[in-house]
Structures are given as structure tokens and as C-alpha cells.
Design a protein around this motif. Structure first.
Motif: not given
Length: 173
Positions: A49-50, A55-56, A60-63, A117-119
Motif C-alpha cells: 500500500a505504501v 496498485l498496492g 491491500a483494500l481487496t485483501a 488469489i489477491c496477490v
């Protein structure tokens, strides 16, 4: 049918679990199991996220959303099904002490597959290492003696389903 499935699950459990595995096998299983404890998930999501915005941040939001869906479902099913862990059922000492007394579904399997899956969806990471890692976390839970094979299969399906739902929901935002 339920009795036959439980019998098959028990047979498969004893095919994988051994109370005294070779030292290298124990080390590998414990390492995979520990990698699925959750601390690395938070650290990686924060780093992404940082440093990999935007994209990150989407990853992070999805995870976070996926875990917000998965955790209540996990706790509900765990208490509702109340399947006794094999290490408690057969009086065999597991290689580690589980955090709770019930085994179905496997939270480690759900979390590992959810995260993989999120990654895969959001970050440019090769598919196979993540599949091998999530499979290793799942298998390790049987190897260390705290889950039946069906527990980890159900956990994996739950993790994949929750991740897929989160990916869909973030995609329509």
C-alpha cells in the motif's frame, strides 16, 4: 454418505500425518504452517500500500475486504460444525498447539488461498510459487496433526471464494 466421507478423511489423515516425522519434514511443515499465521499478510499489505501505489493500495483494500468477509464466515462455521481436531480425537500429539479446539474449516488454508488469489490478481507475481505456498500451508496443517484433509480443502475453497468476491466488489467500486 457422511460416515464414508469421515472414514475416507481419517484414512487420508493417517496417510499424511505421522507423530514422529523425519526432522527435515517437520521443519518444512512447521515453516509452511507458521508462514500462514497472518502476520506476514499484514506486513506485505502495508508495504504494498505504501510503496506500490495505486496498485498496492488496491491489493491491500481487496485483501482487507476479503478477510472481512472470510473471518466472520470462518468463526461461524467453526462453531456451528464443531468438528473435533484429529489430535484431540485420536489422542496423538500434534506438532504444534492449535489456537482453538475445532478443525473445520482450516483458517490457515482459507487465509493462505485468499491471500494468494489477491496477490495473483493485483500484483505482478508468478502464479506457481503462490500456488505452491498456499498448497504447502494447507498440507502442513495435516502434516502437523491439527486438521483432516477435508478441513483444508474446505478452507481453501472458502478462501478462494472470499477472495473472488472481494475482487469482484473492489472491481465495481
Amino acid at each position: 454418505m457422511k460416515g464414508k466421507l469421515a472414514q475416507l478423511d481419517t484414512v487420508l489423515y493417517f496417510a499424511v500425518f505421522t507423530p514422529s516425522p523425519k526432522n527435515w519434514w517437520r521443519v518444512v511443515a512447521l515453516a509452511f504452517s507458521k508462514s500462514g499465521n497472518g502476520g506476514l499478510y499484514i506486513l506485505l499489505a502495508l508495504i504494498c500500500a505504501v510503496f506500490l501505489e495505486p496498485l498496492g493500495q488496491k491489493f491491500a483494500l481487496t485483501a482487507v475486504l476479503a478477510f472481512a468477509i472470510e473471518r466472520p464466515l470462518y468463526f461461524f462455521l467453526k462453531k456451528r460444525i464443531a468438528r473435533v481436531r484429529p489430535c484431540d480425537c485420536f489422542a496423538l500429539k500434534a506438532l504444534l498447539t492449535p489456537a482453538d479446539k475445532f478443525s473445520l474449516p482450516s483458517g490457515h488454508s482459507a487465509g493462505a488461498w485468499l491471500y494468494a488469489i489477491c496477490v495473483i490478481e493485483h500484483l505482478s507475481v508468478p502464479l506457481w510459487p503462490l500456488i505452491i505456498w498456499a498448497s504447502g500451508v494447507s498440507l502442513s496443517r495435516v502434516v502437523v496433526g491439527v486438521h483432516y484433509p477435508l478441513d483444508v480443502v474446505v478452507g481453501a475453497m472458502m478462501g478462494i471464494g472470499c477472495a473472488s468476491l472481494a475482487i469482484f466488489l473492489v472491481g465495481i467500486l
